[in-house]
Write a protein that holds these residues in place. Structure first.
Motif, PDB file in Angstrom:
ATOM      1  N   GLY A  40      -2.475  -4.134   5.192  1.00 40.61           N
ATOM      2  CA  GLY A  40      -1.430  -5.095   4.632  1.00 40.61           C
ATOM      3  C   GLY A  40      -0.274  -4.482   5.010  1.00 40.61           C
ATOM      4  N   ILE A  41       0.887  -5.329   5.433  1.00 36.66           N
ATOM      5  CA  ILE A  41       2.138  -4.931   5.490  1.00 36.66           C
ATOM      6  C   ILE A  41       2.985  -5.840   4.754  1.00 36.66           C
ATOM      7  CG2 ILE A  41       4.003  -4.546   7.377  1.00 36.66           C
ATOM      8  CD1 ILE A  41       1.691  -4.495   9.419  1.00 36.66           C
ATOM      9  N   ASP A  42       3.879  -5.148   3.925  1.00 33.64           N
ATOM     10  CA  ASP A  42       4.725  -5.868   3.026  1.00 33.64           C
ATOM     11  C   ASP A  42       6.171  -5.505   3.147  1.00 33.64           C
ATOM     12  OD1 ASP A  42       2.806  -7.787   1.372  1.00 33.64           O
ATOM     13  OD2 ASP A  42       2.070  -5.890   0.813  1.00 33.64           O
ATOM     14  N   GLN A  43       7.006  -6.522   2.585  1.00 32.10           N
ATOM     15  CA  GLN A  43       8.458  -6.084   2.520  1.00 32.10           C
ATOM     16  C   GLN A  43       8.733  -5.199   1.264  1.00 32.10           C
ATOM     17  OE1 GLN A  43      10.837  -6.486   5.073  1.00 32.10           O
ATOM     18  NE2 GLN A  43      12.758  -6.442   4.057  1.00 32.10           N
ATOM     19  N   GLY A  44       9.146  -4.012   1.715  1.00 32.43           N
ATOM     20  CA  GLY A  44       9.604  -3.151   0.243  1.00 32.43           C
ATOM     21  C   GLY A  44      11.084  -3.233   0.053  1.00 32.43           C
ATOM     22  N   ALA A  45      11.433  -2.401  -1.087  1.00 31.43           N
ATOM     23  CA  ALA A  45      12.770  -2.445  -1.386  1.00 31.43           C
ATOM     24  C   ALA A  45      13.689  -1.790  -0.174  1.00 31.43           C
ATOM     25  CB  ALA A  45      13.065  -1.968  -2.684  1.00 31.43           C
ATOM     26  N   HIS A  46      14.967  -2.129  -0.427  1.00 33.84           N
ATOM     27  CA  HIS A  46      15.971  -1.802   0.631  1.00 33.84           C
ATOM     28  C   HIS A  46      15.522  -1.768   2.153  1.00 33.84           C
ATOM     29  CE1 HIS A  46      17.705   0.013  -3.001  1.00 33.84           C
ATOM     30  NE2 HIS A  46      16.603   0.636  -3.308  1.00 33.84           N
ATOM     31  N   ASN A  47      14.684  -2.617   2.356  1.00 31.38           N
ATOM     32  CA  ASN A  47      14.395  -3.279   3.766  1.00 31.38           C
ATOM     33  C   ASN A  47      13.235  -2.278   4.177  1.00 31.38           C
ATOM     34  OD1 ASN A  47      14.570  -4.969   5.610  1.00 31.38           O
ATOM     35  ND2 ASN A  47      15.763  -3.668   7.029  1.00 31.38           N
ATOM     36  N   GLU A  48      12.546  -1.455   3.362  1.00 28.93           N
ATOM     37  CA  GLU A  48      11.490  -0.605   3.715  1.00 28.93           C
ATOM     38  C   GLU A  48      10.171  -1.419   4.076  1.00 28.93           C
ATOM     39  OE1 GLU A  48      11.984   3.670   1.441  1.00 28.93           O
ATOM     40  OE2 GLU A  48      11.316   1.961   0.288  1.00 28.93           O
ATOM     41  N   VAL A  49       9.259  -0.693   4.707  1.00 29.96           N
ATOM     42  CA  VAL A  49       7.967  -1.459   5.036  1.00 29.96           C
ATOM     43  C   VAL A  49       7.015  -0.728   4.079  1.00 29.96           C
ATOM     44  CG1 VAL A  49       6.180  -1.680   6.598  1.00 29.96           C
ATOM     45  CG2 VAL A  49       8.540  -1.455   7.488  1.00 29.96           C
ATOM     46  N   GLU A 147      -0.018 -15.725   1.434  1.00 26.39           N
ATOM     47  CA  GLU A 147       1.018 -16.279   0.204  1.00 26.39           C
ATOM     48  C   GLU A 147       2.023 -15.334  -0.521  1.00 26.39           C
ATOM     49  OE1 GLU A 147       1.085 -20.436  -1.954  1.00 26.39           O
ATOM     50  OE2 GLU A 147      -0.540 -19.166  -2.509  1.00 26.39           O
ATOM     51  N   GLY A 148       1.246 -14.313  -0.988  1.00 26.24           N
ATOM     52  CA  GLY A 148       1.872 -13.415  -1.900  1.00 26.24           C
ATOM     53  C   GLY A 148       1.875 -12.313  -0.954  1.00 26.24           C
ATOM     54  N   LYS A 149       1.599 -10.949  -1.860  1.00 28.26           N
ATOM     55  CA  LYS A 149       1.846  -9.787  -1.192  1.00 28.26           C
ATOM     56  C   LYS A 149       0.341  -9.339  -0.581  1.00 28.26           C
ATOM     57  CE  LYS A 149       4.386  -6.454  -2.496  1.00 28.26           C
ATOM     58  NZ  LYS A 149       4.820  -5.311  -3.278  1.00 28.26           N
ATOM     59  N   ALA A 150       0.710  -8.465   0.533  1.00 27.45           N
ATOM     60  CA  ALA A 150      -0.569  -8.280   1.308  1.00 27.45           C
ATOM     61  C   ALA A 150      -1.662  -7.268   0.819  1.00 27.45           C
ATOM     62  CB  ALA A 150       0.082  -7.934   2.712  1.00 27.45           C
ATOM     63  N   ILE A 151      -0.723  -6.589  -0.071  1.00 23.38           N
ATOM     64  CA  ILE A 151      -1.932  -5.593  -1.085  1.00 23.38           C
ATOM     65  C   ILE A 151      -2.747  -6.174  -1.791  1.00 23.38           C
ATOM     66  CG2 ILE A 151      -0.098  -5.038  -2.665  1.00 23.38           C
ATOM     67  CD1 ILE A 151      -0.820  -2.333  -2.928  1.00 23.38           C
TER      68      ILE A 151
END
Length: 403
Positions: A40-49, A147-151
């Motif tokens: 699963g690949i999500d958008q983290g804070a400060h443009n992190e992966v 639709e939500g977070k991949a995790i």
């Protein structure tokens, strides 16, 4: 003496050749592997992966899904571990995640990648670059957008399958959705002028979890398709319009539709086993670009709750017309929403013009979005029902006739 010399020389050659042979110096035992089932690949804070991996745990005992903070969620199926790490890029996140595991990550069994919606909207080009370059990745791994977070999807425990990975892959094979793998996505990015493609759009993990999903069986895993343009998700279509997209792109599988005749109460369900669409581009004398789409479907009647006698040609023709109208509404709905609202040609229309008019296409492709949005499209749909079933009418109508 001569035979002894030949044998000695032969032994010398064999001995020298054996020195060149290498053993399995780089082999890896199964017990040294962390076998990845899904990523699963999500958008983290400060443009992190934020990368989350569903890892198989070859252990006996009660099955559970665990995260590395030792929290357990009740369930059945295969034992899996969900491990998470962040990084400035996907490759960086993989290296940080490897630092947290005692076994070497093995990607050979990974069959799905799930992008969180926020990450998909931010853009996935950089992530795809890593997935293509890394030698262990499978080109035939399926891609989804959550639709939500991949995790959350990584932590789902399905009822019938051993992991969320297997549940999504098996559901992709049904008529509800479609399969789109990494190789398909790259081919579409390379071949389409706007780098457009679509992938299955699935529910959030909380919506498909054990507590919610089992009690709400009317909600499927899939919500439709996520539409991408230039590497970013620009919108999505629901399950009804998804059928329209698949009909247009000639990727519809065996499907079931239900039509409601206007003249009588009840409905008729039809199983469409053969679907074929053809795109016929044309350029008139004034240079106006247009497209004619013809869709032909064949199928059988599954159920008839109306009083229509489907053995009579005129009444059968009525059902065929209603089925054509239903398909038309879904196809035109998909065209209007994606063509005007998103400007993304995920139907292969640009490729059809490229094949038929290569010279004109080379001049037009740079402004294809405007031409595609303003294009006049003529749609022709024909549905032919092959087998109405062994009964001419439904059971209540037959009983009234006997009386």
């Amino acid at each position: 003496m001569k035979g002894t010399g030949i044998r000695s020389m032969l032994l010398l050659v064999i001995g020298a050749a054996s020195c060149l042979l290498s053993g399995c110096w780089d082999r890896m035992e199964v017990n040294d592997m962390a076998i990845i089932l899904a990523a699963g690949i999500d958008q983290g804070a400060h443009n992190e992966v934020e990368l989350s991996l569903q890892v198989f745990i070859p252990a006996s005992g009660n099955s559970s899904v665990m995260t590395q903070d030792s929290r357990k969620s009740s369930g059945r199926g295969e034992q899996t571990l969900v491990s998470v790490a962040k990084g400035t890029s996907l490759a960086d996140a993989v290296s940080h995640l490897q630092e947290r595991l005692s076994r070497r990550l093995f990607w050979g069994h990974n069959k799905i990648f799930v992008f969180g919606k926020q990450r998909a909207e931010a853009g996935v080009k950089d992530d795809l670059d890593f997935l293509l370059r890394y030698v262990e990745m499978r080109e035939r791994a399926d891609i989804y957008v959550s639709e939500g977070k991949a995790i959350e999807v990584m932590r789902v425990i399905p009822e019938l399958e051993r992991s969320s990975m297997e549940a999504l892959r098996e559901l992709s094979k049904t008529e509800v959705s479609t399969e789109v793998d990494l190789r398909d996505v790259i081919e579409q990015i390379v071949e389409t002028p706007g780098q457009t493609f679509y992938v299955p759009y699935v529910l959030s993990g909380s919506a498909m979890s054990h507590e919610n999903f089992v009690r709400n069986t009317a909600a499927p895993y899939f919500k439709g398709l996520a539409i991408f343009k230039e590497g970013k998700m620009v919108g999505n279509v629901d399950n009804n319009l998804t059928r329209g997209v698949l009909w247009l792109s000639n990727k519809i599988k065996k499907s079931t539709i239900t039509v409601v005749p206007a003249s009588v109460p009840g409905n008729v369900s039809i199983s469409l086993s053969r679907n074929e669409s053809r795109l016929k581009p044309h350029i008139n004398a004034n240079g106006k670009w247009g497209l004619t789409i013809s869709i032909q479907c064949e199928g059988d009647v599954l159920q008839n709750t109306s009083s229509l006698d489907l053995m009579k040609p005129d009444q059968m023709h009525l059902i065929e017309e209603k089925a054509s109208e239903l398909i038309r509404s879904r196809v035109m709905g998909a065209l209007e929403k994606i063509k005007k609202g998103m400007g993304a040609d995920v139907f292969g229309i640009g490729e059809a013009f490229h094949r038929k008019y290569p010279r004109q296409w080379n001049k037009e492709k740079m402004k294809w979005r405007e031409s595609f949005s303003e294009m006049d499209i003529e749609l022709t749909i024909y549905v032919h029902i092959l087998r109405p079933g062994i009964m001419s009418k439904n059971i209540p109508s037959l009983n009234q006739k006997e009386r």
